[in-house]
Design a protein around this motif. Structure first.
Motif, PDB file in Angstrom:
ATOM      1  N   LYS A  12       0.855  -1.184   0.000  1.00 49.45           N
ATOM      2  CA  LYS A  12       0.000   0.000   0.000  1.00 49.45           C
ATOM      3  C   LYS A  12       0.888   1.229   0.000  1.00 49.45           C
ATOM      4  N   LYS A  13       0.522   2.193  -0.815  1.00 45.90           N
ATOM      5  CA  LYS A  13       1.280   3.433  -0.865  1.00 45.90           C
ATOM      6  C   LYS A  13       0.490   4.506  -0.144  1.00 45.90           C
ATOM      7  N   LYS A  14       1.205   5.504   0.342  1.00 40.55           N
ATOM      8  CA  LYS A  14       0.580   6.593   1.090  1.00 40.55           C
ATOM      9  C   LYS A  14       0.485   7.829   0.209  1.00 40.55           C
ATOM     10  N   PHE A  15      -0.276   8.826   0.694  1.00 36.32           N
ATOM     11  CA  PHE A  15      -0.491  10.059  -0.051  1.00 36.32           C
ATOM     12  C   PHE A  15       0.817  10.729  -0.466  1.00 36.32           C
ATOM     13  N   ASP A  16       1.817  10.681   0.421  1.00 38.53           N
ATOM     14  CA  ASP A  16       3.061  11.380   0.107  1.00 38.53           C
ATOM     15  C   ASP A  16       3.789  10.800  -1.101  1.00 38.53           C
ATOM     16  N   HIS A  17       3.407   9.604  -1.497  1.00 41.61           N
ATOM     17  CA  HIS A  17       3.987   9.004  -2.711  1.00 41.61           C
ATOM     18  C   HIS A  17       3.734   9.900  -3.924  1.00 41.61           C
ATOM     19  N   LEU A  18       2.567  10.522  -3.981  1.00 39.58           N
ATOM     20  CA  LEU A  18       2.228  11.364  -5.127  1.00 39.58           C
ATOM     21  C   LEU A  18       3.089  12.620  -5.217  1.00 39.58           C
ATOM     22  N   SER A  19       3.649  13.050  -4.103  1.00 34.54           N
ATOM     23  CA  SER A  19       4.499  14.248  -4.150  1.00 34.54           C
ATOM     24  C   SER A  19       5.803  13.977  -4.892  1.00 34.54           C
ATOM     25  N   ASN A  20       6.119  12.714  -5.111  1.00 35.14           N
ATOM     26  CA  ASN A  20       7.324  12.350  -5.861  1.00 35.14           C
ATOM     27  C   ASN A  20       7.065  12.215  -7.355  1.00 35.14           C
ATOM     28  N   PHE A  41      -5.048   3.818  -1.717  1.00 32.44           N
ATOM     29  CA  PHE A  41      -6.428   3.569  -1.308  1.00 32.44           C
ATOM     30  C   PHE A  41      -6.980   4.793  -0.599  1.00 32.44           C
ATOM     31  N   GLY A  42      -8.194   5.208  -0.976  1.00 33.69           N
ATOM     32  CA  GLY A  42      -8.863   6.320  -0.307  1.00 33.69           C
ATOM     33  C   GLY A  42      -8.157   7.637  -0.502  1.00 33.69           C
ATOM     34  N   CYS A  43      -7.742   7.904  -1.713  1.00 35.71           N
ATOM     35  CA  CYS A  43      -6.968   9.105  -2.028  1.00 35.71           C
ATOM     36  C   CYS A  43      -7.817  10.369  -1.847  1.00 35.71           C
ATOM     37  N   ASN A  44      -7.368  11.288  -1.016  1.00 31.10           N
ATOM     38  CA  ASN A  44      -8.045  12.560  -0.764  1.00 31.10           C
ATOM     39  C   ASN A  44      -7.880  13.466  -1.976  1.00 31.10           C
ATOM     40  N   ASP A  45      -8.979  14.006  -2.479  1.00 33.76           N
ATOM     41  CA  ASP A  45      -8.954  14.788  -3.718  1.00 33.76           C
ATOM     42  C   ASP A  45      -8.121  16.061  -3.599  1.00 33.76           C
ATOM     43  N   SER A  46      -8.223  16.774  -2.505  1.00 33.94           N
ATOM     44  CA  SER A  46      -7.479  18.032  -2.390  1.00 33.94           C
ATOM     45  C   SER A  46      -5.976  17.788  -2.298  1.00 33.94           C
ATOM     46  N   ILE A  47      -5.574  16.754  -1.581  1.00 30.83           N
ATOM     47  CA  ILE A  47      -4.149  16.413  -1.490  1.00 30.83           C
ATOM     48  C   ILE A  47      -3.645  15.929  -2.846  1.00 30.83           C
ATOM     49  N   THR A  48      -4.445  15.114  -3.509  1.00 33.71           N
ATOM     50  CA  THR A  48      -4.073  14.598  -4.820  1.00 33.71           C
ATOM     51  C   THR A  48      -3.954  15.732  -5.830  1.00 33.71           C
ATOM     52  N   ASP A  65      -9.482  26.110  -4.716  1.00 34.83           N
ATOM     53  CA  ASP A  65     -10.405  24.974  -4.663  1.00 34.83           C
ATOM     54  C   ASP A  65     -10.521  24.239  -5.998  1.00 34.83           C
ATOM     55  N   LEU A  66      -9.411  24.059  -6.658  1.00 32.63           N
ATOM     56  CA  LEU A  66      -9.378  23.338  -7.931  1.00 32.63           C
ATOM     57  C   LEU A  66      -9.347  21.844  -7.631  1.00 32.63           C
ATOM     58  N   THR A  67     -10.378  21.128  -8.051  1.00 35.36           N
ATOM     59  CA  THR A  67     -10.408  19.680  -7.829  1.00 35.36           C
ATOM     60  C   THR A  67      -9.438  19.006  -8.792  1.00 35.36           C
ATOM     61  N   LEU A  68      -9.185  17.743  -8.562  1.00 36.93           N
ATOM     62  CA  LEU A  68      -8.305  16.997  -9.453  1.00 36.93           C
ATOM     63  C   LEU A  68      -8.910  16.926 -10.852  1.00 36.93           C
ATOM     64  N   ALA A  69     -10.209  16.696 -10.931  1.00 40.41           N
ATOM     65  CA  ALA A  69     -10.883  16.645 -12.235  1.00 40.41           C
ATOM     66  C   ALA A  69     -10.765  17.996 -12.948  1.00 40.41           C
ATOM     67  N   ASP A  70     -10.905  19.096 -12.200  1.00 44.34           N
ATOM     68  CA  ASP A  70     -10.747  20.431 -12.781  1.00 44.34           C
ATOM     69  C   ASP A  70      -9.322  20.624 -13.302  1.00 44.34           C
TER      70      ASP A  70
END
Length: 133
Positions: A56-64, A88-95, A118-123
């Motif tokens: 399982k990877k954590k949110f901070d993985h995406l910062s790389n 798993f359960g990726c928070n949209d604002s952090i992503t 407030d730009l969502t990931l989809a935005d």
């Protein structure tokens, strides 16, 4: 799906409709026409998600995950989405923040992504797609 087990094309289409969230994002990272049968789709899906069960990877993985200099926007978005589904359960604002920060500061779109509140990931994906055209 049992009623259609002899129709591979229909089985694949039905399977895709039941996917949600990260699984659906994962499906859209597959290369077009890379799956030739429902058995192959099942195998690839099980292989992909059995891997995620053990690691399982954590949110901070995406910062790389950063956009490479020679990488197109389309390739970066696709690679980012592929990494996102590993969490798993990726928070949209952090992503969304990680995606935005993956662009080099001197990249023309960087300022526009960072300045919008407030730009969502989809935005963000939509904005990047429009910019790439």
């Amino acid at each position: 799906m049992i009623f259609y087990r002899n129709n591979d094309n229909l089985m694949c289409k039905i399977f895709v409709t039941i996917l949600q969230g990260e699984a659906q994002d994962w499906f859209h990272t597959l290369q077009p026409q890379s799956i030739r049968s429902f058995d192959e789709l099942s195998l690839v899906f099980i292989k992909e998600y059995s891997f995620y069960c053990s690691i399982k990877k954590k949110f901070d993985h995406l910062s790389n995950v950063k956009k490479n200099l020679n990488e197109s926007i389309h390739e970066y978005v696709k690679r980012f989405k592929a990494e996102k589904v590993k969490i798993f359960g990726c928070n949209d604002s952090i992503t969304s923040a990680a995606f935005q920060k993956g662009f080099p500061a001197d990249y023309s779109l960087f300022g526009e992504l960072i300045m919008k509140e407030d730009l969502t990931l989809a935005d963000s994906f939509t904005l990047v797609k429009k910019h790439a055209l």
